[in-house]
Write a protein that holds these residues in place. Structure first.
Motif, PDB file in Angstrom:
ATOM      1  N   ARG A  27       0.853  -1.191   0.000  1.00 47.52           N
ATOM      2  CA  ARG A  27       0.000   0.000   0.000  1.00 47.52           C
ATOM      3  C   ARG A  27       0.887   1.238   0.000  1.00 47.52           C
ATOM      4  O   ARG A  27       1.539   1.535   0.999  1.00 47.52           O
ATOM      5  N   GLU A  28       0.906   1.941  -1.114  1.00 49.31           N
ATOM      6  CA  GLU A  28       1.759   3.125  -1.211  1.00 49.31           C
ATOM      7  C   GLU A  28       1.364   4.177  -0.177  1.00 49.31           C
ATOM      8  O   GLU A  28       2.215   4.867   0.377  1.00 49.31           O
ATOM      9  N   SER A  29       0.057   4.290   0.101  1.00 48.83           N
ATOM     10  CA  SER A  29      -0.395   5.270   1.084  1.00 48.83           C
ATOM     11  C   SER A  29       0.119   4.932   2.480  1.00 48.83           C
ATOM     12  O   SER A  29       0.398   5.824   3.290  1.00 48.83           O
ATOM     13  N   GLN A  30       0.265   3.633   2.772  1.00 44.61           N
ATOM     14  CA  GLN A  30       0.826   3.244   4.068  1.00 44.61           C
ATOM     15  C   GLN A  30       2.290   3.672   4.167  1.00 44.61           C
ATOM     16  O   GLN A  30       2.747   4.121   5.224  1.00 44.61           O
ATOM     17  N   TRP A  31       3.017   3.546   3.075  1.00 41.36           N
ATOM     18  CA  TRP A  31       4.404   4.006   3.049  1.00 41.36           C
ATOM     19  C   TRP A  31       4.484   5.515   3.275  1.00 41.36           C
ATOM     20  O   TRP A  31       5.336   6.002   4.018  1.00 41.36           O
ATOM     21  N   LEU A  32       3.570   6.276   2.649  1.00 42.77           N
ATOM     22  CA  LEU A  32       3.567   7.729   2.822  1.00 42.77           C
ATOM     23  C   LEU A  32       3.329   8.101   4.288  1.00 42.77           C
ATOM     24  O   LEU A  32       3.949   9.024   4.816  1.00 42.77           O
ATOM     25  N   MET A  33       2.437   7.361   4.932  1.00 43.05           N
ATOM     26  CA  MET A  33       2.197   7.630   6.347  1.00 43.05           C
ATOM     27  C   MET A  33       3.426   7.294   7.177  1.00 43.05           C
ATOM     28  O   MET A  33       3.847   8.069   8.051  1.00 43.05           O
ATOM     29  N   ALA A  34       4.008   6.109   6.935  1.00 40.63           N
ATOM     30  CA  ALA A  34       5.181   5.692   7.707  1.00 40.63           C
ATOM     31  C   ALA A  34       6.308   6.708   7.559  1.00 40.63           C
ATOM     32  O   ALA A  34       6.996   7.045   8.536  1.00 40.63           O
ATOM     33  N   ARG A  35       6.498   7.221   6.340  1.00 41.79           N
ATOM     34  CA  ARG A  35       7.560   8.205   6.106  1.00 41.79           C
ATOM     35  C   ARG A  35       7.269   9.504   6.859  1.00 41.79           C
ATOM     36  O   ARG A  35       8.178  10.097   7.463  1.00 41.79           O
ATOM     37  N   ALA A  36       6.000   9.936   6.845  1.00 45.73           N
ATOM     38  CA  ALA A  36       5.637  11.173   7.553  1.00 45.73           C
ATOM     39  C   ALA A  36       5.826  11.022   9.060  1.00 45.73           C
ATOM     40  O   ALA A  36       6.296  11.942   9.742  1.00 45.73           O
ATOM     41  N   VAL A  37       5.472   9.849   9.615  1.00 50.93           N
ATOM     42  CA  VAL A  37       5.657   9.609  11.051  1.00 50.93           C
ATOM     43  C   VAL A  37       7.142   9.580  11.390  1.00 50.93           C
ATOM     44  O   VAL A  37       7.577  10.145  12.409  1.00 50.93           O
ATOM     45  N   GLY A  54      -8.395   0.910   5.329  1.00 49.76           N
ATOM     46  CA  GLY A  54      -7.768   0.152   4.256  1.00 49.76           C
ATOM     47  C   GLY A  54      -6.315   0.492   4.025  1.00 49.76           C
ATOM     48  O   GLY A  54      -5.594  -0.254   3.368  1.00 49.76           O
ATOM     49  N   VAL A  55      -5.868   1.623   4.586  1.00 47.65           N
ATOM     50  CA  VAL A  55      -4.470   2.031   4.406  1.00 47.65           C
ATOM     51  C   VAL A  55      -3.549   1.178   5.270  1.00 47.65           C
ATOM     52  O   VAL A  55      -2.409   0.889   4.899  1.00 47.65           O
ATOM     53  N   GLY A  56      -4.040   0.747   6.418  1.00 43.15           N
ATOM     54  CA  GLY A  56      -3.181   0.056   7.376  1.00 43.15           C
ATOM     55  C   GLY A  56      -2.531   1.056   8.305  1.00 43.15           C
ATOM     56  O   GLY A  56      -1.315   1.107   8.449  1.00 43.15           O
ATOM     57  N   LYS A  57      -3.383   1.859   8.944  1.00 43.50           N
ATOM     58  CA  LYS A  57      -2.921   2.977   9.770  1.00 43.50           C
ATOM     59  C   LYS A  57      -2.006   2.520  10.905  1.00 43.50           C
ATOM     60  O   LYS A  57      -0.972   3.146  11.169  1.00 43.50           O
ATOM     61  N   SER A  58      -2.379   1.437  11.580  1.00 41.70           N
ATOM     62  CA  SER A  58      -1.602   0.999  12.744  1.00 41.70           C
ATOM     63  C   SER A  58      -0.167   0.647  12.364  1.00 41.70           C
ATOM     64  O   SER A  58       0.787   1.085  13.018  1.00 41.70           O
ATOM     65  N   LEU A  59       0.008  -0.143  11.295  1.00 47.67           N
ATOM     66  CA  LEU A  59       1.366  -0.444  10.842  1.00 47.67           C
ATOM     67  C   LEU A  59       2.060   0.811  10.341  1.00 47.67           C
ATOM     68  O   LEU A  59       3.283   0.933  10.455  1.00 47.67           O
ATOM     69  N   GLY A  60       1.280   1.743   9.805  1.00 49.79           N
ATOM     70  CA  GLY A  60       1.854   2.982   9.300  1.00 49.79           C
ATOM     71  C   GLY A  60       2.583   3.780  10.364  1.00 49.79           C
ATOM     72  O   GLY A  60       3.530   4.505  10.056  1.00 49.79           O
ATOM     73  N   TYR A  61       2.147   3.658  11.634  1.00 49.72           N
ATOM     74  CA  TYR A  61       2.925   4.328  12.690  1.00 49.72           C
ATOM     75  C   TYR A  61       3.773   3.359  13.508  1.00 49.72           C
ATOM     76  O   TYR A  61       4.777   3.746  14.094  1.00 49.72           O
ATOM     77  N   LEU A  62       3.393   2.068  13.551  1.00 50.32           N
ATOM     78  CA  LEU A  62       4.167   1.123  14.353  1.00 50.32           C
ATOM     79  C   LEU A  62       5.540   0.814  13.751  1.00 50.32           C
ATOM     80  O   LEU A  62       6.527   0.662  14.487  1.00 50.32           O
ATOM     81  N   LEU A  90      -4.274  -3.658  18.707  1.00 50.39           N
ATOM     82  CA  LEU A  90      -2.849  -3.323  18.735  1.00 50.39           C
ATOM     83  C   LEU A  90      -2.057  -4.371  19.506  1.00 50.39           C
ATOM     84  O   LEU A  90      -0.990  -4.820  19.058  1.00 50.39           O
ATOM     85  N   MET A  91      -2.557  -4.778  20.662  1.00 46.93           N
ATOM     86  CA  MET A  91      -1.829  -5.722  21.510  1.00 46.93           C
ATOM     87  C   MET A  91      -1.788  -7.124  20.920  1.00 46.93           C
ATOM     88  O   MET A  91      -0.764  -7.805  20.974  1.00 46.93           O
ATOM     89  N   GLN A  92      -2.894  -7.558  20.355  1.00 44.18           N
ATOM     90  CA  GLN A  92      -3.008  -8.957  19.928  1.00 44.18           C
ATOM     91  C   GLN A  92      -2.558  -9.188  18.493  1.00 44.18           C
ATOM     92  O   GLN A  92      -2.137 -10.294  18.151  1.00 44.18           O
ATOM     93  N   LYS A  93      -2.635  -8.165  17.650  1.00 38.32           N
ATOM     94  CA  LYS A  93      -2.367  -8.376  16.231  1.00 38.32           C
ATOM     95  C   LYS A  93      -1.279  -7.467  15.677  1.00 38.32           C
ATOM     96  O   LYS A  93      -0.282  -7.929  15.101  1.00 38.32           O
ATOM     97  N   GLU A  94      -1.450  -6.150  15.828  1.00 45.35           N
ATOM     98  CA  GLU A  94      -0.612  -5.203  15.097  1.00 45.35           C
ATOM     99  C   GLU A  94       0.826  -5.143  15.625  1.00 45.35           C
ATOM    100  O   GLU A  94       1.777  -5.117  14.839  1.00 45.35           O
ATOM    101  N   ILE A  95       1.013  -5.100  16.944  1.00 46.35           N
ATOM    102  CA  ILE A  95       2.372  -5.022  17.488  1.00 46.35           C
ATOM    103  C   ILE A  95       3.146  -6.316  17.230  1.00 46.35           C
ATOM    104  O   ILE A  95       4.314  -6.257  16.809  1.00 46.35           O
ATOM    105  N   PRO A  96       2.563  -7.505  17.445  1.00 44.72           N
ATOM    106  CA  PRO A  96       3.290  -8.730  17.062  1.00 44.72           C
ATOM    107  C   PRO A  96       3.656  -8.752  15.574  1.00 44.72           C
ATOM    108  O   PRO A  96       4.754  -9.204  15.213  1.00 44.72           O
ATOM    109  N   LEU A  97       2.771  -8.257  14.707  1.00 41.06           N
ATOM    110  CA  LEU A  97       3.075  -8.223  13.273  1.00 41.06           C
ATOM    111  C   LEU A  97       4.222  -7.265  12.991  1.00 41.06           C
ATOM    112  O   LEU A  97       5.161  -7.597  12.241  1.00 41.06           O
ATOM    113  N   ALA A  98       4.182  -6.073  13.584  1.00 44.22           N
ATOM    114  CA  ALA A  98       5.268  -5.100  13.375  1.00 44.22           C
ATOM    115  C   ALA A  98       6.595  -5.665  13.883  1.00 44.22           C
ATOM    116  O   ALA A  98       7.642  -5.484  13.241  1.00 44.22           O
TER     117      ALA A  98
END
Length: 648
Positions: A27-37, A54-62, A90-98
């Motif tokens: 997701r290019e938009s997720q990359w744009l968010m990660a870069r901005a963070v 749909g962007v994947g906001k949590s991974l975008g900052y994690l 965040l605790m059960q899915k997103e942080i373990p994935l990151a």
């Protein structure tokens, strides 16, 4: 200042390689968010980011947070959410994935308010003193059995009635700290030790503001903040920094000291119980009587419908309540405790009495500047409070000036593609902005339906017209319907009108929201009806949701105490409250409601808006222009054809 190129390249490689190898969408938009963070953490500049579903906001900052924590061993970062659902995700899915994507373990901890934890000392006192009714015996035994097995002590693990849980959960004023004989196994302090070891803290807006108000004593020291679900930030701050009293506070205090039966409570324990009951019982009985008399006065003047009304004048005076609270605190002050545990409880009851006295006096004397005073009255009791009109100063001092950076993110922060309204409400003028587009093709996956012939919402036959329109759609459209209301009254009127229509109706209030959502997923062609709870924060991505029905444009209730006071405040400052506050607030909520439709890559359907003002009033254009581009129709036949082409 931007992040160093080597860090950016590392983040980009994660995005390109690891996400692909782990079977995730690119997701290019997720990359744009990660870069901005990442840039925000490097520069220390605040960031406001609107990130659609749909962007994947949590991974975008994690992912950038993980890189940051990997490079700086001493930094600690807080992620604050409004809802428990997002905390759990965040605790059960997103942080373990990151962590897996980064190839490192991110030391993290969930931070919850003290009242969520079982207090072993209070449970021990309750069982030893027998301070519970016979009917509570089974539940007390269940809590004791659970306390031997639980690893966390969190009340979410057990079903306990609120009244009993309030007598065994952790309350700061009743905590003996390191002197307590249960300090070593204490669930709250074990969680606090875990938080001290962590470098990423997951908390909620309420605890974040509690920490702010306490002088930063509730959370370990941290340097930067991500505020997710930031569209709720102003309301969360206003709620926390207000003052509130209610009937249950007074009666709960009295019961803690002495149950009405006289057979339980702080005064009824120990060798001097008879003397204490005789000396202190009179003021407790008088407190109960004066609170009931106060409630009776309020019932004679204000409606008992549970709707908040504004108190432009001081509430019915009841100085007797303050007198009895003061007497109770002074009596407790004079008592000589028989043990260390008794001293902790005595001190806590003194603190609770005085805090309740201060809150009551501030409401009676109307001593809080730039607050709106309100009352919510029911036959069973009352709630009375004062809410600040403007929290921007508090947020500037305790958040934006205290931490760098603060990243504010949500799916809906803009009106008319501008962050201006959000900035003004929070008083945040120095921040970078990021406005991302949805990855979903709404042009082919969504349709906006605005039926012709609907009456104005104030029309006496509006509820009938709404019900008829839902029925017309139901007969032609298969799948789940989510029907969003702005008031319980209209919801119940419409539901009553459809009671004999052979529909599978799921109505807010029939069961907890979580159970209604489970039932929605399970049954065929459900019609789920809800108010504000269901406009935001719910995710029906895996369901057969085909229609979101918005019954009325979600303007704030104009005569609610906080809204009417803010309108007057804006008028006094020379602003146009309708254009500058009421319409933008409604647009943001409208976008939240629209956003319930497509929550995953397979989602599609129709959003029906039954309020004709969206096309008949000039301000309606702001609502329409706030939505993703999608076809609009006034004809139900077009809706049927559109859905048929998607399903075929």
């Amino acid at each position: 200042m931007r992040a160093p190129s080597e860090t950016v390249n590392l983040l980009r490689s994660l995005y390109e390689r690891d996400i692909r190898e782990n079977g995730l969408e690119k997701r290019e938009s997720q990359w744009l968010m990660a870069r901005a963070v990442l840039d925000a953490f490097e520069s220390g500049r605040h960031l406001i980011a609107e990130v659609p579903t749909g962007v994947g906001k949590s991974l975008g900052y994690l992912l950038p947070i993980g890189l940051r924590l990997g490079a700086l061993t001493e930094q600690r970062i807080v992620i604050s959410t409004y809802s428990r659902a997002l905390q759990a995700q965040l605790m059960q899915k997103e942080i373990p994935l990151a962590s897996r994507l980064l190839g490192i373990q991110i030391p993290h901890a969930l931070c919850l308010g003290a009242q969520n934890y079982l207090c072993l000392s209070r449970l021990d006192q309750l069982t030893r003193s027998g301070r519970f009714d016979e009917g509570e015996l089974r539940e007390v035994k269940d809590i004791i059995d659970w306390a031997r097995l639980t690893k966390t002590g969190l009340g979410t693990e057990i079903t306990a009635t609120p009244g009993l849980w309030a007598r065994v959960n952790r309350q700061p004023e009743f905590c003996g700290g390191r002197k307590c004989r249960f300090h070593t196994p204490c669930f709250y302090f074990l969680a606090r030790q875990s938080a001290e070891r962590a470098r990423l803290l997951i908390t909620n807006h309420a605890l974040f503001f509690a920490n702010m108000a306490s002088g930063e004593r509730l959370l370990p020291e941290f340097e930067a903040v991500v505020m997710d679900e930031a569209h709720q930030l102003e309301d969360a701050a206003a709620s926390y920094f207000g003052v509130e009293i209610q009937t249950a506070h007074f009666l709960g205090l009295a019961d803690s000291l002495l149950l009405p039966s006289g057979k339980g409570g702080f005064l009824a324990q120990g060798p001097h119980a008879e003397i204490r009951i005789r000396e202190g019982g009179k003021d407790l009985a008088a407190l109960r009587a004066s609170v009931r008399a106060w409630h009776h006065k309020l019932l004679s003047r204000y409606p008992s419908n549970g709707i908040q009304v504004r108190l432009d004048e001081g509430p019915e005076d009841c100085l007797e309540v303050c007198t009895h609270l003061r007497n109770i605190a002074q009596y407790l002050d004079r008592l000589t405790p028989a043990s260390e545990d008794e001293e902790v409880e005595r001190s806590g009851l003194v603190s609770r009495s005085r805090n309740l006295l201060v809150s009551t006096e501030s409401l009676l004397e109307r001593s809080l500047d730039r607050h709106v005073y309100w009352l919510e009255n029911r036959d069973s009791g009352f709630r009375m409070g004062a809410t600040p009109l403007d929290v921007s100063g508090l947020l500037d001092a305790g958040l934006f000036s205290a931490y760098r950076p603060v990243v504010l993110t949500s799916g809906t922060l803009t009106t008319g593609r501008s962050f201006g309204f959000f900035r003004r409400r929070l008083g945040l003028y120095e921040a970078d902005e990021l406005l991302l587009e949805s990855p979903y093709d709404y042009g082919t996956r969504a349709m906006l339906y605005i039926p012709e012939g609907m009456p104005e919402p104030r029309s006496p036959n509006y509820a009938l017209a709404v019900g008829n329109q839902i029925l017309r759609m139901r007969r032609r459209v298969l799948g789940g319907f989510l029907v969003l209301f702005t008031s319980y009254r209209l919801m119940h009127e419409v539901a009553s009108g459809l009671a004999d229509a052979n529909l599978t109706l799921l109505i807010q209030g029939q069961a907890p929201p979580s159970l209604l959502l489970e039932e929605f997923q399970r049954v065929d062609d459900p019609v789920l009806m809800g108010t504000s709870t269901f406009w935001q924060g719910i995710d029906l991505a895996d369901s057969n949701l085909r229609a979101v029905v918005i019954t009325r444009l979600p303007f704030l209730v104009p005569d609610s105490p906080l809204v009417s006071a803010r309108v007057e405040d804006l008028e006094a400052s020379g602003s146009d409250p309708f254009a500058d506050y009421q319409v933008p607030s409604a647009v943001l909520m409208f976008r939240q409601g629209f956003g319930r439709l497509i929550r995953g890559s397979a989602g599609f359907g129709v959003v029906a808006v039954l309020d004709p003002r969206i096309v008949e009033r000039p301000y309606g254009r702001q609502f329409l222009e706030s939505l993703p581009r999608c076809p609009l129709t006034r004809r139900l036949e077009d809706v049927v054809g559109f859905l048929g082409s998607r399903e075929g």
